[in-house]
Scaffold this motif. Structure first.
Motif, PDB file in Angstrom:
ATOM      1  N   TYR A  48     -15.396  16.391  38.015  1.00 50.30           N
ATOM      2  CA  TYR A  48     -15.992  16.236  39.350  1.00 50.30           C
ATOM      3  C   TYR A  48     -16.508  17.573  39.875  1.00 50.30           C
ATOM      4  CZ  TYR A  48     -13.471  11.786  39.043  1.00 50.30           C
ATOM      5  OH  TYR A  48     -12.998  10.562  38.631  1.00 50.30           O
ATOM      6  N   ASN A  54     -23.766  16.714  44.000  1.00 48.43           N
ATOM      7  CA  ASN A  54     -24.488  15.522  43.558  1.00 48.43           C
ATOM      8  C   ASN A  54     -23.904  14.295  44.251  1.00 48.43           C
ATOM      9  OD1 ASN A  54     -25.936  13.632  42.071  1.00 48.43           O
ATOM     10  ND2 ASN A  54     -24.345  13.527  40.505  1.00 48.43           N
ATOM     11  N   ILE A  56     -23.421  10.710  45.283  1.00 44.77           N
ATOM     12  CA  ILE A  56     -23.839   9.386  44.782  1.00 44.77           C
ATOM     13  C   ILE A  56     -23.646   8.355  45.901  1.00 44.77           C
ATOM     14  CG2 ILE A  56     -23.330   7.591  43.084  1.00 44.77           C
ATOM     15  CD1 ILE A  56     -23.950   9.794  41.353  1.00 44.77           C
ATOM     16  N   LYS A  64     -13.289  10.455  44.260  1.00 44.18           N
ATOM     17  CA  LYS A  64     -13.128  11.736  43.543  1.00 44.18           C
ATOM     18  C   LYS A  64     -12.130  12.616  44.282  1.00 44.18           C
ATOM     19  CE  LYS A  64     -17.702  11.894  41.365  1.00 44.18           C
ATOM     20  NZ  LYS A  64     -19.040  12.537  41.376  1.00 44.18           N
ATOM     21  N   GLU A 113     -23.814  15.473  25.622  1.00 45.83           N
ATOM     22  CA  GLU A 113     -25.162  14.925  25.910  1.00 45.83           C
ATOM     23  C   GLU A 113     -26.193  16.049  25.897  1.00 45.83           C
ATOM     24  OE1 GLU A 113     -24.213  10.830  26.540  1.00 45.83           O
ATOM     25  OE2 GLU A 113     -26.135  11.879  26.509  1.00 45.83           O
ATOM     26  N   GLN A 114     -25.816  17.179  26.475  1.00 46.40           N
ATOM     27  CA  GLN A 114     -26.705  18.363  26.508  1.00 46.40           C
ATOM     28  C   GLN A 114     -25.816  19.593  26.510  1.00 46.40           C
ATOM     29  OE1 GLN A 114     -28.779  17.557  30.261  1.00 46.40           O
ATOM     30  NE2 GLN A 114     -30.713  18.030  29.221  1.00 46.40           N
ATOM     31  N   ARG A 118     -22.448  21.725  32.814  1.00 47.36           N
ATOM     32  CA  ARG A 118     -22.025  20.459  33.431  1.00 47.36           C
ATOM     33  C   ARG A 118     -21.715  19.406  32.379  1.00 47.36           C
ATOM     34  NH1 ARG A 118     -25.820  16.541  37.002  1.00 47.36           N
ATOM     35  NH2 ARG A 118     -24.236  15.033  37.651  1.00 47.36           N
ATOM     36  N   GLU A 119     -22.596  19.273  31.369  1.00 43.40           N
ATOM     37  CA  GLU A 119     -22.404  18.236  30.347  1.00 43.40           C
ATOM     38  C   GLU A 119     -21.242  18.573  29.426  1.00 43.40           C
ATOM     39  OE1 GLU A 119     -24.812  15.637  31.928  1.00 43.40           O
ATOM     40  OE2 GLU A 119     -23.566  15.294  30.179  1.00 43.40           O
ATOM     41  N   TRP A 122     -18.205  17.826  31.350  1.00 45.99           N
ATOM     42  CA  TRP A 122     -18.050  16.367  31.497  1.00 45.99           C
ATOM     43  C   TRP A 122     -17.472  15.785  30.199  1.00 45.99           C
ATOM     44  CZ3 TRP A 122     -20.227  12.036  29.062  1.00 45.99           C
ATOM     45  CH2 TRP A 122     -19.940  10.818  29.699  1.00 45.99           C
ATOM     46  N   TYR A 177     -31.896   1.130  28.822  1.00 45.69           N
ATOM     47  CA  TYR A 177     -31.576   2.530  28.437  1.00 45.69           C
ATOM     48  C   TYR A 177     -30.166   2.933  28.825  1.00 45.69           C
ATOM     49  CZ  TYR A 177     -36.591   2.112  29.094  1.00 45.69           C
ATOM     50  OH  TYR A 177     -37.870   1.645  29.097  1.00 45.69           O
ATOM     51  N   PHE A 178     -29.239   1.953  28.989  1.00 46.05           N
ATOM     52  CA  PHE A 178     -27.888   2.415  29.337  1.00 46.05           C
ATOM     53  C   PHE A 178     -27.097   2.610  28.056  1.00 46.05           C
ATOM     54  CE2 PHE A 178     -23.377   1.921  30.135  1.00 46.05           C
ATOM     55  CZ  PHE A 178     -23.203   2.864  31.131  1.00 46.05           C
ATOM     56  N   ARG A 180     -23.728   5.036  26.755  1.00 47.82           N
ATOM     57  CA  ARG A 180     -22.749   6.072  27.152  1.00 47.82           C
ATOM     58  C   ARG A 180     -21.732   6.165  26.019  1.00 47.82           C
ATOM     59  NH1 ARG A 180     -21.337   6.300  33.258  1.00 47.82           N
ATOM     60  NH2 ARG A 180     -23.499   6.936  33.226  1.00 47.82           N
TER      61      ARG A 180
ATOM     62  N   ILE B   1     -31.876  12.399  29.150  1.00 48.11           N
ATOM     63  CA  ILE B   1     -31.052  11.494  29.972  1.00 48.11           C
ATOM     64  C   ILE B   1     -31.361  11.739  31.455  1.00 48.11           C
ATOM     65  CG2 ILE B   1     -29.112  11.490  28.367  1.00 48.11           C
ATOM     66  CD1 ILE B   1     -27.878  13.545  30.495  1.00 48.11           C
ATOM     67  N   GLU B   4     -28.631  12.161  36.993  1.00 54.78           N
ATOM     68  CA  GLU B   4     -27.941  11.497  38.116  1.00 54.78           C
ATOM     69  C   GLU B   4     -27.351  10.185  37.629  1.00 54.78           C
ATOM     70  OE1 GLU B   4     -29.234  14.784  39.057  1.00 54.78           O
ATOM     71  OE2 GLU B   4     -27.593  13.698  39.951  1.00 54.78           O
ATOM     72  N   HIS B   5     -28.194   9.422  36.950  1.00 54.17           N
ATOM     73  CA  HIS B   5     -27.752   8.096  36.471  1.00 54.17           C
ATOM     74  C   HIS B   5     -26.555   8.272  35.551  1.00 54.17           C
ATOM     75  CE1 HIS B   5     -27.892   4.213  34.510  1.00 54.17           C
ATOM     76  NE2 HIS B   5     -27.796   4.860  33.360  1.00 54.17           N
ATOM     77  N   HIS B   6     -26.557   9.358  34.821  1.00 50.35           N
ATOM     78  CA  HIS B   6     -25.542   9.550  33.779  1.00 50.35           C
ATOM     79  C   HIS B   6     -24.155   9.751  34.375  1.00 50.35           C
ATOM     80  CE1 HIS B   6     -23.940  10.810  29.998  1.00 50.35           C
ATOM     81  NE2 HIS B   6     -23.541  11.950  30.501  1.00 50.35           N
ATOM     82  N   HIS B   7     -24.113  10.286  35.621  1.00 48.39           N
ATOM     83  CA  HIS B   7     -22.785  10.621  36.181  1.00 48.39           C
ATOM     84  C   HIS B   7     -22.489   9.804  37.417  1.00 48.39           C
ATOM     85  CE1 HIS B   7     -21.894  14.059  33.605  1.00 48.39           C
ATOM     86  NE2 HIS B   7     -23.162  14.314  33.625  1.00 48.39           N
ATOM     87  N   ASP B   8     -22.823   8.516  37.344  1.00 49.34           N
ATOM     88  CA  ASP B   8     -22.591   7.728  38.565  1.00 49.34           C
ATOM     89  C   ASP B   8     -21.232   7.046  38.547  1.00 49.34           C
ATOM     90  OD1 ASP B   8     -24.306   4.646  37.629  1.00 49.34           O
ATOM     91  OD2 ASP B   8     -22.935   5.988  36.581  1.00 49.34           O
ATOM     92  N   LEU B  10     -16.796   7.174  37.790  1.00 50.74           N
ATOM     93  CA  LEU B  10     -15.659   8.092  38.036  1.00 50.74           C
ATOM     94  C   LEU B  10     -15.026   8.496  36.704  1.00 50.74           C
ATOM     95  CD1 LEU B  10     -14.134   6.293  41.100  1.00 50.74           C
ATOM     96  CD2 LEU B  10     -15.400   8.439  41.063  1.00 50.74           C
TER      97      LEU B  10
END
Lengths: 215, 10
Positions: A48, A54, A56, A64, A113-114, A118-119, A122, A177-178, A180, B1, B4-8, B10
């Motif tokens: 977080y 960011n 949401i 969070k 992811e990258q 941050r990634e 994560w 495109y989802f 994960r 990617i 924003e969408h990627h980290h929506d 928890l």
């Protein structure tokens, strides 16, 4: 937001509330692994990072804050609170969790992811959460009998990620495109680690007996 | 990617 994800978040919230209830009501953390709590605090802090950058939704931000706040409060309680820390089973909670942190960090730098801070953080938090329950499960097996609140805490904690897997399946089929993969594979590993606990939890529930994990 | 969408979640 879909019903599976909401159910997962509520199940996760319940697990935190059950743990807080146990510690507050019994002023004891016997049977609870401080190492798992420390790993979870690290999971939330590294996941977080974008809490203030960011936005949401109010729900997202509030949850969070609840998860970060409760995990830090529990670690603080188990380390500092005069009554609670006396009940901590230090000599039983011996899992070398620093190796888990190191392994997850190395993996996160390789698989993400990258390759951005941050990634990587994560991915680190996703991998770490998958294995964070290990010290707790080892402690439960060592201490044999499990008190009700501790058993319920672990049960809800394990169940929440199973709901998230349903959520990812649902989103895969309903959103374009989802994908994960990192979270999904780690989530499957995480839930699988609870498999034997779920089995013994179900047996104890069916026989209305005390939860006993084989040593 | 889409970050924003990627980290929506928890």
């Amino acid at each position: 937001m879909n019903i599976f994800r909401f159910a997962g978040d509520m199940t996760h919230l319940i697990s935190v509330l059950v743990l807080l209830l146990k510690i507050y009501a019994t002023k004891s953390c016997s049977g609870i692994s401080l190492k798992t709590q420390e790993l979870y605090a690290l999971v939330f802090l590294s996941r977080y990072l974008d809490l203030f950058t960011n936005y949401i939704s109010l729900y997202n931000t509030l949850m969070k804050l609840v998860f970060i706040g409760s995990s830090l409060a529990i670690v603080w309680c188990m380390r500092m609170h005069h009554a609670v820390k006396r009940s901590y089973d230090k000599e039983v909670d011996t899992f070398r969790h620093y190796y888990l942190v190191l392994a997850c960090f190395v993996l996160a730098t390789l698989v993400n992811e990258q390759f951005t801070l941050r990634e990587v953080c994560w991915a680190f938090s996703i991998y770490l959460e998958a294995v964070a329950i290990l010290p707790q499960l080892v402690l439960l097996q060592r201490s044999g009998n499990v008190d009700n609140l501790t058993g319920q805490y672990v049960f809800f904690l394990g169940a929440y990620r199973a709901f998230y897997i349903l959520n990812w399946i649902y989103r895969y089929f309903t959103e374009q495109y989802f994908t994960r993969w990192i979270a999904c594979i780690a989530g499957i590993v995480q839930t699988a680690l609870y498999a034997d606990f779920f089995y013994y939890y179900f047996i104890s529930w069916k026989n209305n007996a005390k939860l006993q994990l084989p040593a | 990617i889409d970050a924003e969408h990627h980290h929506d979640e928890l």
